[in-house]
Motif scaffolding. Sequence first.
Motif, mmCIF file in Angstrom:
data_model
loop_
_atom_site.group_PDB
_atom_site.id
_atom_site.type_symbol
_atom_site.label_atom_id
_atom_site.label_comp_id
_atom_site.label_asym_id
_atom_site.label_seq_id
_atom_site.Cartn_x
_atom_site.Cartn_y
_atom_site.Cartn_z
ATOM 1 N N CYS A 220 0.702 -1.065 -0.100
ATOM 2 C CA CYS A 220 -0.057 0.129 0.151
ATOM 3 C C CYS A 220 0.503 1.494 0.170
ATOM 4 C CB CYS A 220 -0.956 0.120 1.459
ATOM 5 S SG CYS A 220 -2.121 -1.497 1.281
ATOM 6 N N SER A 221 0.463 1.833 -0.524
ATOM 7 C CA SER A 221 1.802 3.780 -1.155
ATOM 8 C C SER A 221 0.674 3.868 0.090
ATOM 9 C CB SER A 221 0.821 4.036 -1.964
ATOM 10 O OG SER A 221 -0.631 4.675 -2.043
ATOM 11 N N SER A 222 1.682 5.282 0.660
ATOM 12 C CA SER A 222 1.284 6.218 1.560
ATOM 13 C C SER A 222 -0.202 6.830 1.137
ATOM 14 C CB SER A 222 2.546 6.745 1.723
ATOM 15 O OG SER A 222 2.000 8.092 2.699
ATOM 16 N N SER A 223 0.061 6.851 0.521
ATOM 17 C CA SER A 223 -1.631 8.339 0.052
ATOM 18 C C SER A 223 -2.734 7.471 0.109
ATOM 19 C CB SER A 223 -1.429 8.450 -1.752
ATOM 20 O OG SER A 223 -0.308 9.800 -1.957
ATOM 21 N N LEU A 224 -2.985 5.888 -0.614
ATOM 22 C CA LEU A 224 -3.493 4.938 -0.244
ATOM 23 C C LEU A 224 -4.518 4.107 1.291
ATOM 24 C CD1 LEU A 224 -6.096 2.933 -0.641
ATOM 25 C CD2 LEU A 224 -4.680 1.454 -1.037
ATOM 26 N N LEU A 225 -3.412 4.611 2.145
ATOM 27 C CA LEU A 225 -2.961 3.900 3.473
ATOM 28 C C LEU A 225 -3.320 6.097 4.024
ATOM 29 C CD1 LEU A 225 0.266 2.593 4.773
ATOM 30 C CD2 LEU A 225 -1.923 1.844 3.858
ATOM 31 N N GLN A 226 -2.837 6.596 3.745
ATOM 32 C CA GLN A 226 -3.814 7.947 3.993
ATOM 33 C C GLN A 226 -5.333 8.061 4.634
ATOM 34 O OE1 GLN A 226 -1.748 10.421 6.179
ATOM 35 N NE2 GLN A 226 -3.956 11.117 7.059
ATOM 36 N N GLY A 229 -7.473 5.954 5.798
ATOM 37 C CA GLY A 229 -7.744 5.969 7.407
ATOM 38 C C GLY A 229 -8.351 6.901 7.321
ATOM 39 N N GLU A 230 -8.566 7.903 6.783
ATOM 40 C CA GLU A 230 -9.833 8.880 6.548
ATOM 41 C C GLU A 230 -11.136 8.459 6.450
ATOM 42 O OE1 GLU A 230 -8.916 11.623 3.405
ATOM 43 O OE2 GLU A 230 -7.431 11.957 4.560
ATOM 44 N N ILE A 231 -11.204 6.727 5.255
ATOM 45 C CA ILE A 231 -12.617 6.536 5.130
ATOM 46 C C ILE A 231 -13.140 5.818 6.698
ATOM 47 C CG2 ILE A 231 -13.533 4.374 4.066
ATOM 48 C CD1 ILE A 231 -12.431 5.728 1.909
ATOM 49 N N ALA A 232 -11.910 5.317 7.679
ATOM 50 C CA ALA A 232 -12.916 4.384 8.845
ATOM 51 C C ALA A 232 -12.779 5.213 9.621
ATOM 52 C CB ALA A 232 -11.204 3.739 8.979
ATOM 53 N N ARG A 233 -12.286 6.336 10.213
ATOM 54 C CA ARG A 233 -12.492 7.971 10.360
ATOM 55 C C ARG A 233 -13.896 7.727 10.344
ATOM 56 N NH1 ARG A 233 -8.813 10.502 9.994
ATOM 57 N NH2 ARG A 233 -9.334 12.108 8.783
ATOM 58 N N ASN A 234 -14.081 8.312 9.356
ATOM 59 C CA ASN A 234 -15.405 8.769 8.660
ATOM 60 C C ASN A 234 -16.780 8.048 9.263
ATOM 61 O OD1 ASN A 234 -14.215 11.349 8.273
ATOM 62 N ND2 ASN A 234 -13.848 10.513 5.586
ATOM 63 N N TYR A 235 -16.930 6.535 8.930
ATOM 64 C CA TYR A 235 -17.557 5.795 8.685
ATOM 65 C C TYR A 235 -17.882 5.294 9.829
ATOM 66 C CZ TYR A 235 -18.556 6.513 4.295
ATOM 67 O OH TYR A 235 -18.952 7.287 2.359
ATOM 68 N N ASP A 236 -16.825 5.609 10.992
ATOM 69 C CA ASP A 236 -17.126 4.896 12.252
ATOM 70 C C ASP A 236 -16.562 3.372 12.043
ATOM 71 O OD1 ASP A 236 -16.406 4.188 14.882
ATOM 72 O OD2 ASP A 236 -18.578 4.671 15.429
ATOM 73 N N TYR A 263 7.677 -0.193 12.145
ATOM 74 C CA TYR A 263 6.475 -0.871 11.550
ATOM 75 C C TYR A 263 4.767 0.378 12.141
ATOM 76 C CZ TYR A 263 4.223 -4.940 8.181
ATOM 77 O OH TYR A 263 3.337 -4.802 7.516
ATOM 78 N N THR A 264 4.782 0.096 13.516
ATOM 79 C CA THR A 264 3.156 0.401 14.148
ATOM 80 C C THR A 264 3.216 1.659 14.109
ATOM 81 O OG1 THR A 264 3.740 -1.009 15.890
ATOM 82 C CG2 THR A 264 2.554 1.163 16.428
ATOM 83 N N ASP A 265 4.272 2.762 14.096
ATOM 84 C CA ASP A 265 4.258 4.361 13.266
ATOM 85 C C ASP A 265 3.762 4.119 11.760
ATOM 86 O OD1 ASP A 265 4.353 6.841 14.673
ATOM 87 O OD2 ASP A 265 6.705 6.988 12.796
ATOM 88 N N VAL A 266 4.193 3.027 10.889
ATOM 89 C CA VAL A 266 3.362 3.544 9.783
ATOM 90 C C VAL A 266 1.547 3.659 10.239
ATOM 91 C CG1 VAL A 266 2.807 2.457 7.636
ATOM 92 C CG2 VAL A 266 5.779 2.299 8.451
ATOM 93 N N TYR A 267 1.151 2.857 10.314
ATOM 94 C CA TYR A 267 -0.457 2.347 10.816
ATOM 95 C C TYR A 267 -0.781 4.238 11.976
ATOM 96 C CZ TYR A 267 0.044 -2.130 8.304
ATOM 97 O OH TYR A 267 0.173 -3.059 7.957
ATOM 98 N N LEU A 268 0.032 4.130 12.577
ATOM 99 C CA LEU A 268 -0.397 4.803 13.464
ATOM 100 C C LEU A 268 -0.211 6.585 12.652
ATOM 101 C CD1 LEU A 268 -1.095 6.197 16.501
ATOM 102 C CD2 LEU A 268 1.558 6.375 16.373
#
Length: 456
Positions: A220-226, A229-236, A263-268
């Motif tokens: 996954c690219s950084s853009s996709l991960l970002q 993350g926004e989709i998960a937050r917006n839809y809880d 590695y954890t910091d990537v997802y955070l």
Amino acid sequence: MSLQNHNVASIARVYRGTFVHSTREVALNILNDFVLGVDSRGKIAFIQEGGNVDSLSQEWGFDTSDVQNLGQHEFFMPGMVDTHIHASQYTYTGTALDLPLLQWLETYTFPVESRFQDLDFARDVYTKVVKRTLRNGTTTACYFATIHTDASLLLGQIADDLGQRALVGKVCMDHNQMVPHYKEHLSESKDETLRFIHELLQKEYPHVKPVVTPRFAVTCSSSLLQALGEIARNYDLHIQSHISENKEEVEVVKQLFPDCGSYTDVYLRHGLLTHKTVMAHGCHLSDEELMVFHKSGASISHCPSSNISLMSGMLNVRKVLDHNVKLGLGTDVAGGYSPSMLDAVRRAMDNSKALTMRDARVQPLTFEEAFRLATLGGSEALSLDDQTGNFEVGKDFDALRVNVGVPGGPVDVFPGDDPKVILEKFLNLGEIPWRYHIFLHYIWIIYHTQFNTFLA
């Protein structure tokens, strides 16, 4: 305890016998001669000592003659929770275990997953894997599907049709050097993820929900991960992925994300580590990373079978628990060779003992703790413990009825075997079922050990 408003729902079923479950305070709580009532919505209305059955019948309006009594060697336990399983890999379960992770993905996984654009193929595989996991006592599963939206929606439909509680994830990956043709464009991945979420939520399945699913940081690219993350937050929404499974993978992630501390910091940094996140494996997480998991409320899915089968490493479960990180068990089909959560329980205990042999300071898992990981621990890891995981009043009656005294079964019972001994024998000796029946919204599974599942 009983519901404050008895008029909410009438009592549909009442059982009397032995109930075994975990609580937040104890790994194993054995309730001998208890009576449990299930209301018409499938919720647990009460659970009290059996001697109270007469007063309960008057209070709740059921006839004591309708109480179903468990046999001498029967007990109820919560349905098991598989916190990490690849439904799309089921076709080669039990095979292809000769390579480490990244080579395994390239050789076996991605070529098979590319076939799921064929909905007939997908229907066959997904029907079989949901039936198989149910037949093994998995009443809740957290599934990886593939990058194919329609096939992923089909998996959700099949889980609902067959009565399994499920989190279903359409896989997202826009960077794949291993098999370049098996990936999506960034915009396609975001758009199709949104379509998947919208269409699955519109179905209003009572027990099937979407989970945001970046495959892992390697693909996954950084853009996709970002964006995810926004989709998960917006839809809880729930989030699932992989982390620190294999040392080679960890090194690749360092190269791909040099600005991240771990590695954890990537997802955070990309908003993907929340209290509704479950990350599979975590074999090589540092103490500092586990502290981040605890602080964020994210959980780990321990997949002991695949960790050994793919030669990835061994998770120090005791260290994870000591850091107060939520932890459940996963079969990780097909890296894990068995779709049975009983196998995951056994492998988890074996892995912890192997670590103790290497370092005597590591306290091995007890069978009681492994039982908790497979039930309440799994529901906590998936943030579903308000609905399932044990026999608390108000939760769904999501349960397995186990009879270890069935003639010809895999467990022999002897005089003096109390419920704790019987449970331990079942966890270590229980076998795969040979047939199943489906009635309405309840799943009845018949084991060699007379193993029935009730999923309200």
